[in-house]
Design a protein around this motif. Structure first.
Motif, PDB file in Angstrom:
ATOM      1  N   TRP A 209      94.549 -20.893 -39.545  1.00  0.00           N
ATOM      2  CA  TRP A 209      95.416 -21.634 -40.471  1.00  0.00           C
ATOM      3  C   TRP A 209      94.611 -22.630 -41.294  1.00  0.00           C
ATOM      4  O   TRP A 209      94.819 -22.789 -42.494  1.00  0.00           O
ATOM      5  N   ASN A 210      93.683 -23.333 -40.627  1.00  0.00           N
ATOM      6  CA  ASN A 210      92.934 -24.397 -41.301  1.00  0.00           C
ATOM      7  C   ASN A 210      91.720 -23.894 -42.066  1.00  0.00           C
ATOM      8  O   ASN A 210      91.105 -24.645 -42.808  1.00  0.00           O
TER       9      ASN A 210
ATOM     10  N   PHE B 171      89.212 -22.512 -44.721  1.00  0.00           N
ATOM     11  CA  PHE B 171      89.287 -22.645 -46.174  1.00  0.00           C
ATOM     12  C   PHE B 171      88.304 -21.742 -46.898  1.00  0.00           C
ATOM     13  O   PHE B 171      88.674 -20.990 -47.810  1.00  0.00           O
ATOM     14  N   MET B 172      87.043 -21.772 -46.475  1.00  0.00           N
ATOM     15  CA  MET B 172      85.998 -21.150 -47.273  1.00  0.00           C
ATOM     16  C   MET B 172      86.161 -19.630 -47.363  1.00  0.00           C
ATOM     17  O   MET B 172      86.086 -19.065 -48.448  1.00  0.00           O
TER      18      MET B 172
ATOM     19  N   THR C 120     101.540 -27.826 -45.557  1.00  0.00           N
ATOM     20  CA  THR C 120     100.324 -27.223 -44.993  1.00  0.00           C
ATOM     21  C   THR C 120     100.017 -27.748 -43.593  1.00  0.00           C
ATOM     22  O   THR C 120      99.600 -26.991 -42.712  1.00  0.00           O
ATOM     23  N   ILE C 121     100.221 -29.050 -43.391  1.00  0.00           N
ATOM     24  CA  ILE C 121      99.810 -29.670 -42.129  1.00  0.00           C
ATOM     25  C   ILE C 121     100.867 -29.560 -41.043  1.00  0.00           C
ATOM     26  O   ILE C 121     100.553 -29.347 -39.862  1.00  0.00           O
TER      27      ILE C 121
ATOM     28  N   PHE D 162      93.827 -22.144 -30.302  1.00  0.00           N
ATOM     29  CA  PHE D 162      92.552 -22.260 -31.009  1.00  0.00           C
ATOM     30  C   PHE D 162      92.481 -21.263 -32.164  1.00  0.00           C
ATOM     31  O   PHE D 162      92.071 -21.605 -33.265  1.00  0.00           O
TER      32      PHE D 162
ATOM     33  N   PRO E 236      95.885 -23.510 -47.703  1.00  0.00           N
ATOM     34  CA  PRO E 236      94.802 -24.411 -48.115  1.00  0.00           C
ATOM     35  C   PRO E 236      94.197 -24.022 -49.469  1.00  0.00           C
ATOM     36  O   PRO E 236      93.927 -24.900 -50.298  1.00  0.00           O
TER      37      PRO E 236
ATOM     38  N   VAL F 161     100.855 -26.807 -38.085  1.00  0.00           N
ATOM     39  CA  VAL F 161      99.788 -26.903 -37.074  1.00  0.00           C
ATOM     40  C   VAL F 161      99.907 -28.188 -36.260  1.00  0.00           C
ATOM     41  O   VAL F 161      99.613 -28.201 -35.059  1.00  0.00           O
ATOM     42  N   LEU F 162     100.352 -29.248 -36.899  1.00  0.00           N
ATOM     43  CA  LEU F 162     100.497 -30.511 -36.174  1.00  0.00           C
ATOM     44  C   LEU F 162     101.579 -30.380 -35.104  1.00  0.00           C
ATOM     45  O   LEU F 162     101.409 -30.819 -33.962  1.00  0.00           O
TER      46      LEU F 162
END
Lengths: 270, 292
Positions: free
Chosen positions: A201-202, A204-205, A244-245, A195, A220, A248-249
């Protein structure tokens, strides 16, 4: 017979809709520059090339961003797993004054969206000299209410006798934590780690706000600014999305049992 | 070390981080929102002035704020039910005894959830490309003229909603699946003996038994959808004609593009108030329904 065909047919159609954009991203990432800009859109690269990936890593500095993302996500994961586990175990098994009130206050704070804190947090980190540093990007993730809650739910099932026995044997609380509690909590630690890693990793802001320095940007953020400069270079952007993906995938695919378990403990039993 | 002391010592590091980097900033944000903190105050704090509720009043008179609020509500009101509908349908299909290869399907349907928003937004921006996109190619097969998905103010928000539903439905699907598995099988047996059709079983057994899970999923999804930001940032930059400016997008631009941090804090608080009100409303509604 017909019902079975309908159920499986619908499931198959939904699964295709879910996965097709990702599969197509992978296909386009191996296409020659400009190849994807045709109508109808090509499904498969006519002569697969690594050109886009070379371009990304040699010219666009993707390697740097990959390292930044990996460092920040790993740092957040290590620290937050330790801190959340310590606190979650304390809230579950150690009696101390104000424990229940503190925990209830924490749960109450869960409804506050993190963005409310962003402006003052930025000013605070600026004061501390942490804007444009890895530490600044990691700060909001270093401990989390959700993680503490997750550990507490799980740690409550630890038998008190086990802890008492260790105490009678003269073990200190720290030693009990590292030698008795942590091994017993291993499944939830993996869950917590996934988690934390995926979240960091994901995200962004926050990295977008706190990492203005281009050399420090995460994947990102870098991808977002690349896509503004290279709106036309679809093949390049798809390769960027793959980079990028994919980490995590893959992480999810390998450890999905733990991920699903955590998702359920965190939501349904809440 | 005594267990009572150890308790505080173990909880302290995490609590310190949360207090210092979350609770304190939230309180400070309330303070910041009643000042005119801007780029001059950022340079020298002596330029900071207390302005009371001015930021809030100015926002309520700012058409762009209402536009952003409207767009965000559009996203929530259209996106949340659609997302829940797709999640529930997927969960019902996966839960069906007739379904084969369940683990494979479950993984495939969940995959979008773990992907990075920015990266998949890049893909979807291309799928919705006016000239080369797969969406318009699909439409052309059934003889519909190409749609300028992200260039037409009427279509930009629906496109973002479709993207968000694709990205998120798997999460709720897993929660629904767990809820479905918790419904006792004898309820269905009794319904079948009474001759209830598939549809009547769904309406009279499944949905009522799923009530609390539906409420939870509704609240979680709503909270998430109110925080729309990365999608418009990457896909449309708020355009066309500000049709995809969300409240958080406005907050980001106010705060970190124009450095009006006082103003941005007021935006954040108004969003928080709205989220709290909506959640309370939903809970109140659920409780009333449950009581009757």
């Amino acid at each position: 017979m017909l019902a079975a065909a309908t159920v499986n047919g619908l499931l198959f159609a939904l699964a295709v809709l879910a996965v097709a954009p990702l599969a197509w991203m992978l296909a386009v990432s191996f296409m020659q520059p400009g190849e994807a800009s045709h109508f109808p859109p090509p499904w498969w690269p006519s002569s697969p090339t690594l050109h886009n990936y070379r371009e990304l890593f040699l010219r666009a500095g993707m390697g740097r961003y990959l390292v930044n993302s990996a460092l920040i996500a790993t740092g957040v994961t290590l620290v937050s797993v330790l801190l959340n586990t310590l606190a979650g175990y304390a809230f579950a098994k150690l009696k101390f004054r104000g424990r229940e009130q503190t925990f209830r206050a924490l749960l109450g704070a869960l409804v506050i969206p993190g963005q409310v804190a962003m402006m003052p947090l930025f000013l605070l980190l600026k004061q501390m000299g942490l804007v444009n540093t890895y530490a600044g990007a990691m700060v909001p993730g270093l401990a989390g209410i959700f993680g503490i809650f997750l550990v507490r739910q799980y740690a409550r099932s630890l038998p008190d006798e086990l802890l008492e026995a260790a105490r009678i044997d003269g073990a200190g609380e720290l030693r009990i934590f590292f030698q008795v509690v942590l091994p017993a909590l291993r499944p939830i630690l993996v869950t917590l780690a996934i988690f934390a890693f995926l979240g960091a990793w994901n995200d962004f802001m926050w990295p977008l706000i706190v990492l203005g320095d281009q050399d420090l940007q995460t994947l990102p953020v870098a991808l977002a600014s690349l896509s503004r400069e290279h709106v036309q270079d679809n093949e390049l952007m798809m390769a960027g999305s793959v980079v990028t993906i994919l980490p995590v995938l893959l992480l999810f695919l390998v450890l999905q049992r733990y991920y699903m378990q955590g998702l359920l403990v965190g939501s349904v039993k809440g | 070390m005594k267990p009572s002391l150890a308790g505080w010592a173990f909880a302290a590091p995490a609590l310190t981080v949360i207090a210092l980097f979350f609770v304190l900033p939230v309180i400070a944000a309330l303070g910041l929102s009643v000042t005119d903190f801007d780029i001059y105050a950022l340079a020298d704090q002596r330029n900071l002035r207390f302005v009371g509720l001015d930021n809030y009043i100015k926002l309520l008179g700012n058409p762009l704020f209402w536009k952003a609020l409207g767009n965000t509500l559009y996203f929530v009101v259209a996106g949340v039910p659609l997302s829940i509908f797709v999640s529930l349908a997927a969960a019902l299909l996966l839960h069906s005894k007739l379904a084969r290869f369940k683990p494979v399907f479950r993984t495939a349907l969940f995959a979008p959830v773990v992907t990075t928003v920015v990266a998949v937004a890049v893909i979807w921006r291309y799928l919705f490309h006016t000239r080369y996109g797969a969406a318009n190619w699909g439409l052309s097969l059934v003889g519909i003229d190409p749609v300028d998905w992200f260039g037409d103010p009427r279509w930009a928000m629906p496109s973002i909603i479709l993207f968000a539903v694709w990205k998120n439905f798997g999460y709720n699907m897993i929660i629904f699946l767990a809820g479905l598995q918790a419904i006792p099988e004898d309820l269905y047996e009794a319904a079948r003996i009474d001759g209830a059709s598939w549809w009547r079983q769904l309406v009279h057994v499944t949905l009522p038994m799923l009530g609390p899970v539906l409420l939870l999923v509704g609240i979680l999804t709503m909270a998430g959808y109110f925080q729309l930001f990365a999608e418009p940032y990457v896909m449309t930059q708020g355009g066309p004609l500000q049709s995809t400016v969300s409240v958080l997008y406005l907050m980001y631009e106010e705060g970190f593009k124009w450095w009006n941090l006082g103003n941005a804090s007021a935006v954040a608080f108004l969003l928080f108030l709205l989220m709290t009100a909506t959640t309370s409303g939903l809970l109140w509604f659920a409780r009333r329904r449950g009581a009757e």
